[in-house]
Design a protein around this motif. Structure first.
Motif, PDB file in Angstrom:
ATOM      1  N   VAL A 167       0.852  -1.193   0.000  1.00 60.12           N
ATOM      2  CA  VAL A 167       0.000   0.000   0.000  1.00 60.12           C
ATOM      3  C   VAL A 167       0.887   1.242   0.000  1.00 60.12           C
ATOM      4  CG1 VAL A 167      -1.730   1.304   1.287  1.00 60.12           C
ATOM      5  CG2 VAL A 167      -1.932  -1.182   1.097  1.00 60.12           C
ATOM      6  N   THR A 168       0.886   1.925  -1.136  1.00 64.21           N
ATOM      7  CA  THR A 168       1.746   3.099  -1.312  1.00 64.21           C
ATOM      8  C   THR A 168       0.958   4.338  -1.721  1.00 64.21           C
ATOM      9  OG1 THR A 168       2.172   2.427  -3.601  1.00 64.21           O
ATOM     10  CG2 THR A 168       3.752   1.686  -1.926  1.00 64.21           C
ATOM     11  N   GLY A 169      -0.371   4.222  -1.740  1.00 60.76           N
ATOM     12  CA  GLY A 169      -1.195   5.360  -2.127  1.00 60.76           C
ATOM     13  C   GLY A 169      -2.666   4.999  -2.050  1.00 60.76           C
ATOM     14  N   SER A 170      -3.496   5.927  -2.483  1.00 57.82           N
ATOM     15  CA  SER A 170      -4.941   5.788  -2.322  1.00 57.82           C
ATOM     16  C   SER A 170      -5.509   4.597  -3.085  1.00 57.82           C
ATOM     17  CB  SER A 170      -5.634   7.070  -2.793  1.00 57.82           C
ATOM     18  OG  SER A 170      -5.206   8.179  -2.026  1.00 57.82           O
TER      19      SER A 170
ATOM     20  N   ILE B 105       5.881   5.434   7.380  1.00 59.38           N
ATOM     21  CA  ILE B 105       7.201   6.095   7.346  1.00 59.38           C
ATOM     22  C   ILE B 105       7.103   7.552   6.907  1.00 59.38           C
ATOM     23  CG2 ILE B 105       8.400   3.918   6.891  1.00 59.38           C
ATOM     24  CD1 ILE B 105       8.740   4.963   3.943  1.00 59.38           C
ATOM     25  N   ASN B 106       5.878   8.082   6.811  1.00 61.34           N
ATOM     26  CA  ASN B 106       5.717   9.436   6.272  1.00 61.34           C
ATOM     27  C   ASN B 106       4.628  10.205   7.008  1.00 61.34           C
ATOM     28  OD1 ASN B 106       6.522  11.441   4.338  1.00 61.34           O
ATOM     29  ND2 ASN B 106       4.672  11.017   3.152  1.00 61.34           N
TER      30      ASN B 106
ATOM     31  N   LYS C 115       0.985   9.869   6.012  1.00 63.17           N
ATOM     32  CA  LYS C 115       0.609  10.326   4.681  1.00 63.17           C
ATOM     33  C   LYS C 115       1.363   9.512   3.632  1.00 63.17           C
ATOM     34  CE  LYS C 115      -0.162  15.122   6.161  1.00 63.17           C
ATOM     35  NZ  LYS C 115       0.256  16.538   5.970  1.00 63.17           N
ATOM     36  N   PHE C 116       0.820   9.488   2.416  1.00 58.78           N
ATOM     37  CA  PHE C 116       1.520   8.855   1.313  1.00 58.78           C
ATOM     38  C   PHE C 116       2.503   9.847   0.700  1.00 58.78           C
ATOM     39  CE2 PHE C 116      -2.570   6.395   1.227  1.00 58.78           C
ATOM     40  CZ  PHE C 116      -2.017   5.195   1.652  1.00 58.78           C
ATOM     41  N   GLY C 117       3.544   9.320   0.086  1.00 57.89           N
ATOM     42  CA  GLY C 117       4.550  10.187  -0.527  1.00 57.89           C
ATOM     43  C   GLY C 117       5.912   9.535  -0.615  1.00 57.89           C
ATOM     44  N   LYS C 118       6.033   8.350  -0.031  1.00 53.70           N
ATOM     45  CA  LYS C 118       7.276   7.585  -0.075  1.00 53.70           C
ATOM     46  C   LYS C 118       6.933   6.111  -0.309  1.00 53.70           C
ATOM     47  CE  LYS C 118       9.652  10.461   3.402  1.00 53.70           C
ATOM     48  NZ  LYS C 118      10.386  10.424   4.708  1.00 53.70           N
ATOM     49  N   ILE C 119       7.945   5.319  -0.650  1.00 48.80           N
ATOM     50  CA  ILE C 119       7.801   3.865  -0.735  1.00 48.80           C
ATOM     51  C   ILE C 119       8.798   3.253   0.240  1.00 48.80           C
ATOM     52  CG2 ILE C 119       8.007   1.815  -2.202  1.00 48.80           C
ATOM     53  CD1 ILE C 119       7.261   3.557  -4.585  1.00 48.80           C
TER      54      ILE C 119
ATOM     55  N   PHE D   3       6.478  26.741  -4.077  1.00 49.90           N
ATOM     56  CA  PHE D   3       5.871  25.442  -4.364  1.00 49.90           C
ATOM     57  C   PHE D   3       6.473  24.349  -3.483  1.00 49.90           C
ATOM     58  CE2 PHE D   3       5.944  27.898  -8.350  1.00 49.90           C
ATOM     59  CZ  PHE D   3       4.574  28.049  -8.539  1.00 49.90           C
ATOM     60  N   LYS D   4       5.603  23.542  -2.926  1.00 48.78           N
ATOM     61  CA  LYS D   4       6.033  22.426  -2.088  1.00 48.78           C
ATOM     62  C   LYS D   4       5.633  21.124  -2.763  1.00 48.78           C
ATOM     63  CE  LYS D   4       5.359  20.289   2.456  1.00 48.78           C
ATOM     64  NZ  LYS D   4       4.584  20.339   3.730  1.00 48.78           N
ATOM     65  N   LEU D   5       6.618  20.345  -3.177  1.00 50.69           N
ATOM     66  CA  LEU D   5       6.340  19.055  -3.807  1.00 50.69           C
ATOM     67  C   LEU D   5       5.920  18.051  -2.758  1.00 50.69           C
ATOM     68  CD1 LEU D   5       9.237  19.296  -6.337  1.00 50.69           C
ATOM     69  CD2 LEU D   5       6.878  18.764  -6.966  1.00 50.69           C
ATOM     70  N   VAL D   6       4.899  17.286  -3.064  1.00 56.19           N
ATOM     71  CA  VAL D   6       4.279  16.381  -2.100  1.00 56.19           C
ATOM     72  C   VAL D   6       5.085  15.100  -1.922  1.00 56.19           C
ATOM     73  CG1 VAL D   6       2.233  14.946  -1.691  1.00 56.19           C
ATOM     74  CG2 VAL D   6       1.960  17.295  -2.523  1.00 56.19           C
ATOM     75  N   THR D   7       5.685  14.605  -2.993  1.00 54.49           N
ATOM     76  CA  THR D   7       6.316  13.285  -2.992  1.00 54.49           C
ATOM     77  C   THR D   7       7.825  13.387  -2.884  1.00 54.49           C
ATOM     78  OG1 THR D   7       4.539  12.587  -4.471  1.00 54.49           O
ATOM     79  CG2 THR D   7       6.404  11.085  -4.231  1.00 54.49           C
ATOM     80  N   GLU D   8       8.423  12.474  -2.130  1.00 56.78           N
ATOM     81  CA  GLU D   8       9.879  12.431  -2.010  1.00 56.78           C
ATOM     82  C   GLU D   8      10.503  12.131  -3.369  1.00 56.78           C
ATOM     83  OE1 GLU D   8      12.708   9.543   0.434  1.00 56.78           O
ATOM     84  OE2 GLU D   8      11.613  10.928   1.752  1.00 56.78           O
ATOM     85  N   LYS D   9      11.636  12.757  -3.649  1.00 55.30           N
ATOM     86  CA  LYS D   9      12.193  12.780  -5.006  1.00 55.30           C
ATOM     87  C   LYS D   9      12.353  11.400  -5.660  1.00 55.30           C
ATOM     88  CE  LYS D   9      15.469  15.335  -7.800  1.00 55.30           C
ATOM     89  NZ  LYS D   9      16.463  16.427  -7.815  1.00 55.30           N
ATOM     90  N   PRO D  10      12.890  10.371  -5.002  1.00 55.84           N
ATOM     91  CA  PRO D  10      13.095   9.094  -5.707  1.00 55.84           C
ATOM     92  C   PRO D  10      11.802   8.438  -6.189  1.00 55.84           C
ATOM     93  CG  PRO D  10      14.351   9.163  -3.658  1.00 55.84           C
ATOM     94  CD  PRO D  10      13.412  10.320  -3.632  1.00 55.84           C
ATOM     95  N   PHE D  11      10.654   8.874  -5.639  1.00 60.40           N
ATOM     96  CA  PHE D  11       9.389   8.198  -5.929  1.00 60.40           C
ATOM     97  C   PHE D  11       8.382   9.122  -6.620  1.00 60.40           C
ATOM     98  CE2 PHE D  11      11.120   6.773  -1.771  1.00 60.40           C
ATOM     99  CZ  PHE D  11      11.670   5.588  -2.223  1.00 60.40           C
ATOM    100  N   ARG D  12       8.866  10.252  -7.150  1.00 63.46           N
ATOM    101  CA  ARG D  12       7.965  11.196  -7.804  1.00 63.46           C
ATOM    102  C   ARG D  12       7.467  10.644  -9.137  1.00 63.46           C
ATOM    103  NH1 ARG D  12      11.517  16.650  -6.603  1.00 63.46           N
ATOM    104  NH2 ARG D  12      11.045  16.736  -4.352  1.00 63.46           N
ATOM    105  N   SER D  13       6.173  10.694  -9.289  1.00 59.33           N
ATOM    106  CA  SER D  13       5.549  10.205 -10.518  1.00 59.33           C
ATOM    107  C   SER D  13       5.867  11.115 -11.689  1.00 59.33           C
ATOM    108  CB  SER D  13       4.033  10.130 -10.327  1.00 59.33           C
ATOM    109  OG  SER D  13       3.383   9.894 -11.556  1.00 59.33           O
ATOM    110  N   ARG D  14       6.161  10.499 -12.832  1.00 58.38           N
ATOM    111  CA  ARG D  14       6.315  11.266 -14.066  1.00 58.38           C
ATOM    112  C   ARG D  14       4.960  11.624 -14.654  1.00 58.38           C
ATOM    113  NH1 ARG D  14       7.766   7.694 -17.751  1.00 58.38           N
ATOM    114  NH2 ARG D  14       6.638   6.247 -16.421  1.00 58.38           N
TER     115      ARG D  14
END
Length: 424
Positions: A131-134, A161-162, A165-169, A346-357
């Motif tokens: 489970v890594t997101g909604s 681990i966050n 909230k979701f935003g990391k794996i 601007f504040k990015l929601v997701t940690e960089k290694p796991f940011r969706s393209r």
């Protein structure tokens, strides 16, 4: 009112479709290939319909390099329907394997086989969920509803681990995978939360002898955007309405060793004895495969649109999905680059290694009132023809869905607006 050419639509789904595909589909809707009937009026049992399905299957297999030992199915009920379909089909496959083992162990005594299977269902049947997101959370919850939570293993939960909230794996070493799980499910790209697996998880890779976890992946929002190791999966499913076509069809890529003659589904009688749910026949991979996706009335028009998108991709990129991947990565790099250049705004929601393209999620923090900032951002963006940027209702914020049909120029236009807004 703005014209189509003046708008770049970043909505999460239904998503933007290529204009030339829509124009061709509009003609086909009125008169398909000079038949005097529109494509939506032709029988789904006709040779014409079968040809549309077969061409779309072949083009998808070509574009993604799908091996011959996989079946492509066009289904209905969307990704949410596949949450249930994967449970029914993969539990059925697990029971069939255990039944085959039991027959070797106790012979063909039906009572003894059923007794052994009942013990195994009670003590061994597990479905693993990452489970890594909604959306993976919804899939996990659906499995619990259908099977009972005692059969569903939450192998990892990114919220732990966050700050809930979701935003990391989570690190793969922390995943608590079951032994001999009926399947390991994950969502490759979380549309709501902007989380994407950077690659296929090493811990789930098949072993040298061909054994290993039975992996199921939801790729509804990043399919066709990058190369995937299809051979590592047993099931890949995705709704058409992000990168492939319009709403109405869902695709399942299923390894043939989950289908007859290797793995026929157990009988309803046996499933009742074991206390397991019996799925609707329209969600049966075995049934849909046997009928070439035409067990019930399929929307051939939607399959046609998907097929035309695939033909356009194949004509555009001589290197197939690799070409689209390069463009997808470049577009994401441009948008993220603009956002990262102004961390004060601007504040990015997701940690960089796991940011969706595909789904770029961020908050606007230009002043002390984020709600006002984001409302202003959306209004000004709309004035520039940049639409569909509002975040999912469950999390708020801003979300730019950077699907395949968004041109490079569209990503550049959004990046320029981001920088202009930050400078106001």
């Amino acid at each position: 009112m703005p014209t189509r050419s003046e708008i770049t639509y970043f909505g999460a789904g239904p998503a933007l479709l290529p204009t030339d595909v829509l124009e061709k589909a509009a003609e086909a809707l009125v008169d398909y290939q000079g038949t005097g009937l529109g494509i939506a009026e032709h029988s789904h049992r006709s040779a014409l319909a079968a040809n549309i399905i077969n061409e779309a299957k072949a083009d998808l297999a070509n574009y993604l390099d799908i091996p011959d030992d996989y079946e492509v199915l066009f289904m209905q009920a969307g990704g949410s329907g596949e949450f249930s379909a994967t449970v029914y089909n993969l539990v059925g496959a697990w029971v069939t394997r255990k039944q085959q083992e039991a027959l070797k162990q106790v012979g063909d005594d039906e009572a003894k086989v059923a007794e052994l299977l009942q013990k195994q269902v009670a003590t061994e049947l597990k479905l693993d969920y990452l489970v890594t997101g909604s959306w993976s959370l919804k899939a996990y919850q659906e499995a619990c509803r259908l099977l009972g939570s005692e059969h569903v293993n939450l192998a990892t939960d990114a919220r732990t681990i966050n700050d809930k909230k979701f935003g990391k794996i989570p690190e793969e070493s922390t995943w608590k995978l079951s032994k001999d799980a009926a399947m390991v499910y994950y969502c490759d790209n979380e549309t709501v939360d902007g989380v994407e697996f950077p690659k296929f998880p090493d811990v789930l890779a098949p072993r040298a002898d061909g054994s290993g976890p039975i992996v199921v992946a939801d790729m509804s929002s990043n399919i066709l955007s990058r190369r995937i190791p299809v051979k590592n999966y047993h099931v890949i499913f995705f709704g058409a309405q992000k990168n492939l076509g319009s709403t109405g069809v869902t695709v399942a890529i299923v390894k043939k060793n989950l289908l007859p003659p290797v793995c026929p589904q157990p009988s309803p009688t046996l499933l009742r004895k074991l206390g397991l749910p019996i799925g609707p026949i329209v969600l049966s991979y075995e049934t849909i495969a046997k009928n070439n996706s035409l067990y019930n009335t399929l929307s051939i028009f939607d399959v046609y649109i998907a097929g035309q998108v695939l033909k356009k991709l194949l004509a555009t990129y001589s290197d197939k999905v690799d070409g689209q991947q390069a463009v997808s990565n470049k577009k994401a790099e441009i948008i993220y680059g603009a956002l990262e250049s102004r961390p004060d705004v601007f504040k990015l929601v997701t940690e960089k290694p796991f940011r969706s393209r595909m789904n770029i999620c961020f908050r606007v923090v230009k002043t002390n009132d984020m709600d006002v900032d984001e409302k202003n951002f959306l209004e000004l963006a709309k004035g520039q023809g940049l639409e569909g940027l509002k975040g999912h209702r469950s999390v708020g914020g801003i979300r730019a869905s950077n699907y395949n049909s968004i041109p490079l120029e569209g990503a550049q236009k959004l990046a320029e607006f981001i920088l202009t807004f930050a400078g106001h």
